[in-house]
Design a protein around this motif. Structure first.
Motif, PDB file in Angstrom:
ATOM      1  N   TYR A   3      49.035  69.210  39.556  1.00 26.60           N
ATOM      2  CA  TYR A   3      49.879  67.965  39.319  1.00 26.60           C
ATOM      3  C   TYR A   3      51.500  68.659  39.432  1.00 26.60           C
ATOM      4  CZ  TYR A   3      51.162  70.715  34.990  1.00 26.60           C
ATOM      5  OH  TYR A   3      51.505  71.778  34.089  1.00 26.60           O
ATOM      6  N   VAL A   4      52.171  67.656  39.845  1.00 31.36           N
ATOM      7  CA  VAL A   4      53.647  68.133  40.157  1.00 31.36           C
ATOM      8  C   VAL A   4      54.529  67.025  39.304  1.00 31.36           C
ATOM      9  CG1 VAL A   4      55.299  67.646  41.755  1.00 31.36           C
ATOM     10  CG2 VAL A   4      53.267  68.863  42.562  1.00 31.36           C
ATOM     11  N   VAL A   5      55.473  67.686  38.594  1.00 40.34           N
ATOM     12  CA  VAL A   5      56.224  67.087  37.713  1.00 40.34           C
ATOM     13  C   VAL A   5      57.682  66.604  38.663  1.00 40.34           C
ATOM     14  CG1 VAL A   5      57.765  66.835  35.573  1.00 40.34           C
ATOM     15  CG2 VAL A   5      55.431  67.986  35.602  1.00 40.34           C
ATOM     16  N   ILE A   6      57.865  65.303  38.823  1.00 40.50           N
ATOM     17  CA  ILE A   6      59.069  64.921  39.805  1.00 40.50           C
ATOM     18  C   ILE A   6      60.375  65.067  38.742  1.00 40.50           C
ATOM     19  CG2 ILE A   6      60.191  63.052  41.124  1.00 40.50           C
ATOM     20  CD1 ILE A   6      57.204  61.830  41.320  1.00 40.50           C
ATOM     21  N   GLY A   7      60.286  65.013  37.899  1.00 35.20           N
ATOM     22  CA  GLY A   7      61.453  65.157  36.696  1.00 35.20           C
ATOM     23  C   GLY A   7      62.227  66.336  37.232  1.00 35.20           C
ATOM     24  N   SER A   8      61.478  67.368  37.292  1.00 30.32           N
ATOM     25  CA  SER A   8      61.825  68.806  37.547  1.00 30.32           C
ATOM     26  C   SER A   8      62.439  68.928  38.727  1.00 30.32           C
ATOM     27  CB  SER A   8      60.711  69.924  37.128  1.00 30.32           C
ATOM     28  OG  SER A   8      59.693  69.724  38.042  1.00 30.32           O
ATOM     29  N   GLN A   9      62.314  68.264  39.467  1.00 26.17           N
ATOM     30  CA  GLN A   9      62.922  68.304  41.037  1.00 26.17           C
ATOM     31  C   GLN A   9      64.092  67.492  41.204  1.00 26.17           C
ATOM     32  OE1 GLN A   9      60.014  68.245  44.113  1.00 26.17           O
ATOM     33  NE2 GLN A   9      58.454  69.211  42.945  1.00 26.17           N
ATOM     34  N   LEU A  10      64.489  66.607  40.242  1.00 26.12           N
ATOM     35  CA  LEU A  10      65.533  65.531  40.544  1.00 26.12           C
ATOM     36  C   LEU A  10      66.707  66.058  40.970  1.00 26.12           C
ATOM     37  CD1 LEU A  10      65.167  62.995  37.321  1.00 26.12           C
ATOM     38  CD2 LEU A  10      64.404  62.885  39.837  1.00 26.12           C
ATOM     39  N   LYS A  11      67.213  67.312  40.612  1.00 26.68           N
ATOM     40  CA  LYS A  11      68.541  67.967  41.230  1.00 26.68           C
ATOM     41  C   LYS A  11      68.287  68.059  42.756  1.00 26.68           C
ATOM     42  CE  LYS A  11      71.578  71.699  40.436  1.00 26.68           C
ATOM     43  NZ  LYS A  11      71.999  73.067  39.749  1.00 26.68           N
ATOM     44  N   GLN A  12      66.884  68.435  43.267  1.00 32.50           N
ATOM     45  CA  GLN A  12      67.040  68.834  44.413  1.00 32.50           C
ATOM     46  C   GLN A  12      66.720  67.541  45.264  1.00 32.50           C
ATOM     47  OE1 GLN A  12      65.265  70.270  41.981  1.00 32.50           O
ATOM     48  NE2 GLN A  12      64.701  72.356  42.401  1.00 32.50           N
ATOM     49  N   ASN A  36      68.334  64.596  44.693  1.00 33.89           N
ATOM     50  CA  ASN A  36      69.462  64.018  44.602  1.00 33.89           C
ATOM     51  C   ASN A  36      70.417  64.704  45.785  1.00 33.89           C
ATOM     52  OD1 ASN A  36      69.402  61.623  42.963  1.00 33.89           O
ATOM     53  ND2 ASN A  36      69.411  63.032  41.334  1.00 33.89           N
ATOM     54  N   ALA A  37      69.907  66.007  45.715  1.00 39.49           N
ATOM     55  CA  ALA A  37      70.902  66.859  46.702  1.00 39.49           C
ATOM     56  C   ALA A  37      70.369  66.373  48.277  1.00 39.49           C
ATOM     57  CB  ALA A  37      70.738  68.288  46.473  1.00 39.49           C
ATOM     58  N   ARG A  38      69.117  65.997  48.384  1.00 30.59           N
ATOM     59  CA  ARG A  38      68.536  65.803  49.632  1.00 30.59           C
ATOM     60  C   ARG A  38      68.751  64.432  50.352  1.00 30.59           C
ATOM     61  NH1 ARG A  38      64.835  69.611  51.756  1.00 30.59           N
ATOM     62  NH2 ARG A  38      63.575  68.078  52.888  1.00 30.59           N
ATOM     63  N   LYS A  39      69.189  63.441  49.452  1.00 28.03           N
ATOM     64  CA  LYS A  39      69.163  62.046  49.794  1.00 28.03           C
ATOM     65  C   LYS A  39      70.534  61.980  50.455  1.00 28.03           C
ATOM     66  CE  LYS A  39      67.754  58.760  47.087  1.00 28.03           C
ATOM     67  NZ  LYS A  39      66.469  58.597  48.010  1.00 28.03           N
ATOM     68  N   ASP A  40      70.423  61.051  51.170  1.00 27.73           N
ATOM     69  CA  ASP A  40      71.910  60.725  52.129  1.00 27.73           C
ATOM     70  C   ASP A  40      72.642  59.324  51.458  1.00 27.73           C
ATOM     71  OD1 ASP A  40      69.803  58.838  52.806  1.00 27.73           O
ATOM     72  OD2 ASP A  40      69.902  59.398  54.872  1.00 27.73           O
ATOM     73  N   ILE A  41      72.176  59.061  50.277  1.00 32.09           N
ATOM     74  CA  ILE A  41      72.923  57.905  49.678  1.00 32.09           C
ATOM     75  C   ILE A  41      73.677  58.564  48.626  1.00 32.09           C
ATOM     76  CG2 ILE A  41      72.082  56.098  51.174  1.00 32.09           C
ATOM     77  CD1 ILE A  41      70.254  55.656  48.641  1.00 32.09           C
ATOM     78  N   ASP A  42      74.769  57.660  47.738  1.00 35.65           N
ATOM     79  CA  ASP A  42      75.350  58.095  46.857  1.00 35.65           C
ATOM     80  C   ASP A  42      74.897  57.682  45.290  1.00 35.65           C
ATOM     81  OD1 ASP A  42      77.338  59.305  48.488  1.00 35.65           O
ATOM     82  OD2 ASP A  42      78.475  57.377  48.605  1.00 35.65           O
ATOM     83  N   HIS A  43      73.682  57.125  45.549  1.00 31.26           N
ATOM     84  CA  HIS A  43      72.969  56.583  44.341  1.00 31.26           C
ATOM     85  C   HIS A  43      72.232  57.955  43.575  1.00 31.26           C
ATOM     86  CE1 HIS A  43      72.497  52.631  46.464  1.00 31.26           C
ATOM     87  NE2 HIS A  43      74.022  52.957  46.279  1.00 31.26           N
ATOM     88  N   GLU A  44      72.505  58.097  42.477  1.00 31.12           N
ATOM     89  CA  GLU A  44      71.950  59.246  41.620  1.00 31.12           C
ATOM     90  C   GLU A  44      70.663  58.854  40.882  1.00 31.12           C
ATOM     91  OE1 GLU A  44      72.629  62.522  37.986  1.00 31.12           O
ATOM     92  OE2 GLU A  44      74.093  60.939  38.779  1.00 31.12           O
ATOM     93  N   ILE A  45      69.414  59.424  41.123  1.00 32.83           N
ATOM     94  CA  ILE A  45      68.041  59.253  40.550  1.00 32.83           C
ATOM     95  C   ILE A  45      68.271  59.985  39.284  1.00 32.83           C
ATOM     96  CG2 ILE A  45      65.802  59.077  40.517  1.00 32.83           C
ATOM     97  CD1 ILE A  45      65.972  59.176  43.723  1.00 32.83           C
ATOM     98  N   ILE A  46      68.028  59.220  38.003  1.00 32.92           N
ATOM     99  CA  ILE A  46      68.048  59.808  36.873  1.00 32.92           C
ATOM    100  C   ILE A  46      66.644  59.934  36.339  1.00 32.92           C
ATOM    101  CG2 ILE A  46      70.490  59.257  36.327  1.00 32.92           C
ATOM    102  CD1 ILE A  46      69.357  56.905  34.606  1.00 32.92           C
ATOM    103  N   ALA A  47      65.608  59.225  36.690  1.00 28.53           N
ATOM    104  CA  ALA A  47      64.277  59.219  36.136  1.00 28.53           C
ATOM    105  C   ALA A  47      63.254  58.728  37.138  1.00 28.53           C
ATOM    106  CB  ALA A  47      64.163  58.545  34.875  1.00 28.53           C
ATOM    107  N   VAL A  48      62.166  58.985  37.201  1.00 29.54           N
ATOM    108  CA  VAL A  48      60.995  58.371  38.125  1.00 29.54           C
ATOM    109  C   VAL A  48      59.990  57.866  37.301  1.00 29.54           C
ATOM    110  CG1 VAL A  48      59.609  58.728  40.153  1.00 29.54           C
ATOM    111  CG2 VAL A  48      62.048  59.670  40.077  1.00 29.54           C
TER     112      VAL A  48
END
Length: 315
Positions: free
Chosen positions: A99-108, A110-122
């Motif tokens: 399994y992979v926990v997406i929440g643990s990768q939110l910082k990375q 958001n850093a890779r996205k090319d828009i300004d919206h911040e994802i805070i949960a999935v």
């Protein structure tokens, strides 16, 4: 019906009031849309850093609901902004987990996205995978074409594909069903010259398959075709009793199409014309039809003269 008549001063006051009301509404709307909100958007999931020793199959959909934090303006345009965006999930932890926990990768993320919206949960926050042994297999490339040639032009030699084989890796049960790997379709119309190009291979439908390379080079020889006629000796086949057979005529004229580039080099040694003696012995034929059983590749017989031959069995 009573009509309210306003004086010039009253009309000016009413106009000022309406103008102020409109400006106040726009100011309120602007202030409200400038505030920060949380809203949900659908995001396609893509994978990177795939495990090298384990084949995997996702047990959920390839889309997730991302809870995004942004302004009201961003919320309004979120569908437009996110329509072609995706979330890239790092799968390096699958070497030891399922399994992979997406929440643990939110910082990375958001850093890779090319828009300004911040994802805070999935939602879902955890992706689960099914595993099987990963194997590697080489299969030939299957070229897909939709080519319309100019009149009197056609493919004149074998198609060259480099590389001819591709390497795929994934679950053994899936790879066992794969015999070839198709390319995207080559489309061309009214073509009269060699085709040279690079064509992409079709991407895997399964997320747990990997293919190398992603594209191949293709060369399709194309030439103008014309007719040529040669005299070819007729060979008797199925003469099981070794009878002495004399045929009339001993040669037939074979007319065929060939490419202009190969026209001078083609001779009677490239052909074989036969007559089957079994047609006389088993079916009582008085004359034997002639068939061309060997001819140069990408050539086509258009006429055989005569189409049948006479024969004499000498005792």
């Amino acid at each position: 019906m009573a009509i309210i008549k306003l004086s010039a001063i009253e009309r000016r006051r009413l106009s000022v009031f309406v103008t102020c009301l409109i400006f106040a509404a726009f100011a309120w709307l602007f202030t409200s849309l400038s505030n920060t909100y949380k809203f949900s958007v659908k995001q396609v999931v893509t994978f990177r850093n795939l495990p090298q020793k384990r084949a995997f199959y996702p047990l959920q959909s390839d889309t997730v609901n991302a809870i995004v934090q942004g302004t009201g303006w961003q919320m309004i345009f979120s569908k437009m902004d996110y329509s072609k965006k995706s979330i890239s999930i790092d799968l390096h932890t699958l070497e030891s987990k399922n399994y992979v926990v997406i929440g643990s990768q939110l910082k990375q993320i958001n850093a890779r996205k090319d828009i300004d919206h911040e994802i805070i949960a999935v939602n879902p926050d955890t992706l689960y995978f099914d595993f099987s042994n990963r194997i590697i297999k080489k299969v030939p490339v299957e070229l897909v074409t939709d080519i319309k040639y100019q009149k009197q032009f056609a493919q004149s030699d074998d198609i060259l594909i480099k590389p001819r084989y591709v390497t795929i890796s994934g679950p053994a049960e899936i790879l066992a069903k794969i015999k070839t790997w198709k390319t995207d379709s080559i489309r061309a119309a009214d073509i009269n010259t060699d085709y040279n190009g690079r064509i992409a291979l079709r991407p895997p439908k399964e997320g747990n398959l990997n293919i190398i390379p992603k594209a191949v080079s293709v060369n399709i020889p194309i030439d103008e075709f014309t007719e040529k006629t040669l005299e070819i000796p007729v060979k008797i086949i199925n003469n099981r009793n070794y009878d002495r057979v004399k045929v009339f005529p001993q040669k037939v004229k074979v007319t065929f199409t060939t490419s202009l580039s190969r026209y001078p080099e083609i001779n009677e040694d490239d052909f074989e014309a036969v007559a089957d003696l079994d047609l006389w012995r088993q079916n009582g034929y008085n004359a034997l039809p002639v068939k061309v059983t060997r001819l140069p590749s990408y050539s086509k017989v258009t006429k055989i003269q005569p189409g049948v031959i006479d024969f004499i069995i000498k005792k």
